[in-house]
Motif scaffolding. Structure first.
Motif, short mmCIF file in Angstrom:
data_model
loop_
_atom_site.label_atom_id
_atom_site.label_comp_id
_atom_site.label_asym_id
_atom_site.label_seq_id
_atom_site.Cartn_x
_atom_site.Cartn_y
_atom_site.Cartn_z
N ALA A 108 -14.05 -20.45 -7.09
CA ALA A 108 -14.85 -20.50 -5.85
C ALA A 108 -15.61 -19.17 -5.71
O ALA A 108 -15.11 -18.12 -6.11
N PRO A 109 -16.82 -19.21 -5.14
CA PRO A 109 -17.56 -17.95 -4.98
C PRO A 109 -16.87 -17.03 -3.97
O PRO A 109 -16.22 -17.47 -3.02
N ALA A 110 -16.98 -15.75 -4.23
CA ALA A 110 -16.36 -14.76 -3.35
C ALA A 110 -17.12 -14.70 -2.02
O ALA A 110 -18.34 -14.83 -1.97
N PRO A 111 -16.38 -14.54 -0.90
CA PRO A 111 -17.08 -14.47 0.41
C PRO A 111 -17.88 -13.17 0.53
O PRO A 111 -17.49 -12.14 0.01
N GLN A 112 -19.01 -13.25 1.20
CA GLN A 112 -19.87 -12.06 1.35
C GLN A 112 -19.77 -11.44 2.70
O GLN A 112 -19.75 -11.87 3.74
#
Length: 112
Positions: A108-112
């Motif tokens: 999953a993409p890392a939160p920004q």
């Protein structure tokens, strides 16, 4: 299945390990009640049943596995083992599901 009818008494009684029978070498021969149990090198099992003055010889598949297990047990006893435990066949068993999927989902993409 009948493979030899009216086999002479002398012929069947003279058979021993190492002789040729039905185009194969005899690996085991045992006296059983009124007949003989003959195992050949190609894996065939024959029963010779005594009649009045002759033998009828039948090809047998029914007790083949049991006879092979007994032969293996006899060999193990020659080398000093007490008892041989044969693994039981697993019927209908599912393969182990511990192996993970070879193509995992992308991370999953890392939160920004």
């Amino acid at each position: 299945m009948l493979v030899q009818k009216n086999a002479s008494l002398e012929y069947i009684r003279r058979l021993k390990m190492g002789d040729t029978y039905m185009n194969s070498i005899i690996t085991s021969i045992r006296k059983k009640g009124r007949g003989f149990l003959i195992m050949t090198s190609n894996g065939n099992l024959y029963n010779a049943h005594l009649k009045t003055n002759y033998y009828n010889v039948f090809k047998n598949e029914r007790h083949k596995k049991k006879h092979l297990r007994n032969q293996i047990t006899d060999i193990y006893r020659l080398y000093g083992y007490k008892k041989l435990k044969m693994p039981k066949e697993r019927r209908g068993a599912q393969p182990d599901s511990t192996a993970e999927d070879s193509s995992p989902d992308p991370p999953a993409p890392a939160p920004q």
